[in-house]
Write a protein that holds these residues in place. Structure first.
Motif, short mmCIF file in Angstrom:
data_model
loop_
_atom_site.label_atom_id
_atom_site.label_comp_id
_atom_site.label_asym_id
_atom_site.label_seq_id
_atom_site.Cartn_x
_atom_site.Cartn_y
_atom_site.Cartn_z
N TYR A 119 0.83 -1.20 0.00
CA TYR A 119 0.00 0.00 0.00
C TYR A 119 0.87 1.26 0.00
CZ TYR A 119 -3.89 3.01 1.44
OH TYR A 119 -4.85 3.99 1.50
N GLU A 120 1.91 1.22 0.83
CA GLU A 120 2.81 2.38 0.92
C GLU A 120 3.59 2.57 -0.38
OE1 GLU A 120 2.87 4.52 3.19
OE2 GLU A 120 4.78 5.58 3.06
N ARG A 121 4.07 1.47 -0.92
CA ARG A 121 4.87 1.57 -2.14
C ARG A 121 4.05 2.15 -3.28
NH1 ARG A 121 8.22 -3.30 -5.19
NH2 ARG A 121 8.94 -2.03 -6.92
N GLY A 150 1.49 4.05 -3.00
CA GLY A 150 1.23 5.46 -2.71
C GLY A 150 2.41 6.33 -3.06
N LEU A 151 3.59 5.85 -2.74
CA LEU A 151 4.80 6.61 -3.08
C LEU A 151 4.92 6.79 -4.59
CD1 LEU A 151 7.38 4.95 -0.65
CD2 LEU A 151 6.47 7.27 -0.47
#
Lengths: 70, 710
Positions: free
Chosen positions: A29-31, A33-34
């Motif tokens: 999810y973070e990747r 988003g980045l």
């Protein structure tokens, strides 16, 4: 007492799998988003990260832990 | 006011939703979006004088030039930024709505436009600068001449070794190295349709996209760096081939780029007769040149898959001429890219942002585009600013998520590095005003303009943004529509939501534009159903005005014309990172025998983000005993988990409903969040709203009192 002996390794396995899935999803999810993905793309990436979780590595880790347990 | 069917359109359920409006209406409305509306309006920031003086677009009449009176011919201005081997004869062909055709009669080659035509003036200028994640590895610059050589050799390999020709599809599953744009451009040179799958996706996801596109060649890599680890990627190629085969698609060849040429960095064995190292095969093609194939403007350039989580992934098919024209125009006017700029977009080429604004857009304008392999925060949070300083980056493009992460981990780091951006972009989701201000003050050092852009995979390029030298910036707002884009916000009753009304609705675009996708690969009907059927005014019409494009995103428009994008219209509540389906919670509530109807809405919570409020009405004759609410709570906890515990359960005399019987969750969401419920005069039972409001306010006051006494 006997029942607990049987359950504990299973429980540890289940908890380890859960933790690994959760971490994979959060990382995915973070990747995403980045990288500028929208919410929906991030969600897709989180699920995909669970799908691509390295089960063999997890089993090795569990096996290593089991070998050092008393 | 938002049609909930739109989220279903992205989750693979659009066939049902688009053909059954009543069902769509029953889904949870955009209560989260309604909440986001209430970011307070911010002040304006003017673009710096120094930026304005050098900007590509300074004509204050641009929106007039791109107005409806000049549509579609206004887009000739973008098409004229390209080099055509055969001039186009018609700007827009609307004979088969909504399958618009742009610049028909024209022929061109994407690779020629990105590479060959720059050799005369920019041969020895860097086209790309590759920055590997290991910081000890120096950046690698690839000049336009070197890019030309490498793309030609790769094109020769694809043509002669793989047997690929114009119109064939090839799946790429490549990480962020220069091998990716080289391969893309080699495909484009031949007219081969590339389908790059984000390198971080699993082998299974890649396999399903191979099957859907009918690719028989997979181009992948052995490994790449991510957060300090050399990730084994070849293993995914094997899974992808296996998955595709199980789905009925054979892959003949797998080409593997090596992260370190000559050294294999994967534990997965190469399959004899199927797998080949690209750098070894390339030896046969050293010095080869391949004439760029002149492609029809409407020939597909690439597929970009979108959203496969809950349904079959959609292969967004982008055309050659219109797409290139649109990304050239928007790169020039919105990104303000000049050939002298060093431009860094931190997104991944595996997403549409990377296709349009790392590869095609910057190269069309002969800029230098930075390709960074790894995590922005590795080995530390100052890494991006060191890269910017070392390479002299002056245009920076990233996501709000990255902005938040960089601010959280190193709020003062940007000032420690000596770089100067003239322009910064955000993409992917709305950026909240506080993050915007840090981006402006600290990352941009108060010197750079910011464009907050809104668009989608399907759109090819930006749709909403300020024109940076002409429009004031407003934190939290994407700005007005781009020149030549005519948006409209519809409510779920097909009414236009006026600007300045404070109401949210479904963001639609009234007109075609050159960057819009052609169709969903292999599924024209799904394309129509997903994006056009909902608001089509006349299916028989050949007038584009009758075919608004439905984006599926919620938005509101302020009085000044700026759009605030509210994200997908969702039927999911996000509680502490857990996404709870409202339907699941409602179903749990319905297991309590007395409950006749249930509606769940998200409520803003400072700690958890959102928490569910439950509204239930009881069956006729059922008694409202004290324990009904408790049993509703228990049902939610037992069936879904404690994370789904409702904040409040309201047992209401009746649900607010439309005359067709649809529960107005929007109204309930507004009541739970203390917001204006808007116009309820059209409800079948408007009187119940006041009753529920009294109940909600009383319960909230009681809860507040209890909290204070504690």
């Amino acid at each position: 007492m006997g029942e607990q002996v049987v359950e504990d390794p299973l429980r540890r396995t289940a908890e380890a799998v859960r933790a690994a899935c959760l971490q994979a999803a959060l990382d995915g999810y973070e990747r995403a988003g980045l990288s500028g993905l929208c919410e929906e793309g991030r969600w897709e990436m989180a699920l995909d990260a669970i799908q691509s979780l390295d089960v063999n590595a997890l089993l090795r880790k569990l096996s290593d832990q089991a070998s050092v347990l008393p | 006011m938002l049609p909930a069917g739109s989220i279903a359109s992205r989750s693979g359920k659009e066939m049902t939703v688009m053909t059954n409006k009543t069902h769509a209406e029953e889904r949870t409305e955009a209560t989260e979006a309604q909440i986001a509306v209430h970011w307070k309006e911010e002040q304006y920031f003017q673009p710096p004088k120094a930026f304005i003086e050098q900007a590509n677009m300074r004509d204050p009449d641009i929106r007039k030039r791109f107005g409806e009176d000049n549509f579609p011919d206004c887009f000739k201005e973008y098409a004229d930024m390209l080099t055509w081997s055969t001039p186009y004869s018609t700007v827009l062909d609307t004979n088969n709505p909504p399958f618009w055709k742009w610049f028909t009669g024209g022929k061109l080659n994407a690779c020629f436009n990105c590479v060959d035509r720059h050799l005369a003036h920019y041969r020895n200028k860097a086209a790309f600068i590759f920055v590997g994640e290991p910081e000890e590895d120096p950046p690698v610059a690839l000049t336009y001449q070197e890019l030309y050589v490498r793309v030609n050799e790769m094109a020769a390999l694809l043509r002669d070794f793989c047997g690929l020709k114009a119109g064939d599809r090839v799946t790429l599953h490549l990480p962020m190295t220069l091998d990716l744009p080289i391969t893309m451009l080699a495909c484009a040179r031949l007219g081969v349709i590339h389908s790059q799958v984000f390198g971080g996706f699993s082998g299974q996801s890649c396999g399903s996209r191979i099957q859907d596109s009918g690719s028989r060649i997979l181009i992948s890599a052995d490994a790449y760096w991510r957060s300090g680890k050399l990730i084994d990627h070849k293993v995914n190629a094997d899974i992808a081939v296996k998955t595709a085969k199980e789905m009925g698609q054979e892959v003949d060849k797998v080409l593997i780029w090596q992260r370190y040429p000559g050294k294999y960095s994967s534990a997965a064995p190469m399959v004899d007769g199927r797998d080949f190292f690209v750098n070894e095969v390339l030896e046969q093609y050293k010095g080869k040149r391949v004439e760029p194939v002149s492609m029809d403007a409407e020939a597909p350039l690439f597929l970009m898959y979108s959203s496969g989580t809950t349904g079959k992934p959609k292969g967004c098919q982008h055309r050659t001429g219109g797409y290139l024209a649109y990304v050239a125009g928007t790169s020039k006017y919105i990104q303000d890219i000049h050939p002298t700029d060093t431009y860094w977009c931190m997104a991944d080429i595996g997403w549409i942002t990377g296709h349009s604004y790392i590869v095609y857009g910057p190269l069309l304008l002969a800029a230098t585009s930075v390709v960074y392999e790894g995590t922005p925060t590795y080995p530390d949070v100052r890494r991006p600013w060191r890269i910017a300083e070392r390479l002299g980056v002056n245009i920076f493009h990233t996501s709000p998520t990255a902005v938040r992460a960089l601010r959280r981990q190193g709020p003062e780091e940007p000032r420690k590095c000596n770089y100067h951006f003239k322009h910064m972009t955000t993409v992917g989701e709305p950026i909240e005003p506080s993050a915007w201000r840090w981006y402006y003050d600290e990352v941009g050092k108060g010197e750079a303009v910011i464009v907050d852009t809104w668009w989608q995979t399907e759109n090819g390029g930006f749709l909403c943004s300020t024109v940076p030298a002409l429009d004031a910036m407003k934190p939290g707002s994407a700005g007005p529509a781009l020149p030549g884009i005519y948006p409209v916000i519809y409510d779920d009753d097909d009414n236009e939501v006026p600007k300045g009304s404070g109401q949210a609705g479904n963001m639609c675009i009234r007109n075609p534009w050159p960057g819009i996708m052609q169709t969903i690969w292999g599924n024209d009907q799904r394309f129509v159903d997903t994006y056009y059927k909902r608001y089509c005014k006349n299916p028989e019409s050949k007038d584009w005005r009758d075919w608004p494009y439905m984006s599926g995103d919620g938005a509101m428009q302020a009085q000044d014309g700026y759009f605030r994008i509210l994200g997908r219209l969702d039927d999911v509540i996000n509680v502490s990172g857990h996404r709870l389906g409202t339907k699941e919670i409602e179903s749990a509530c319905m297991t309590v025998p007395e409950v006749a109807e249930a509606a769940v809405v998200p409520v803003v919570d400072e700690v958890k983000g959102r928490v569910p409020d439950v509204y239930v009405s009881l069956s006729p004759g059922a008694k409202n005993t004290d324990d009904v609410a408790e049993r509703v709570v228990k049902a939610c906890e037992d069936m879904i988990g404690k994370i789904a515990r409702p904040r409040q359960v309201f047992i209401v005399p009746d649900m607010p409903k439309t005359r067709s019987g649809k529960i107005m969750r929007r109204v309930l969401g507004a009541l739970s969040n203390g917001l204006d419920v808007g116009d309820v005069t059209t409800l079948a039972n408007a009187g119940v709203v006041d009753e529920i409001r009294t109940m909600v306010q009383g319960k909230q006051a009681a809860a507040s009192g209890e909290a204070k006494s504690e």
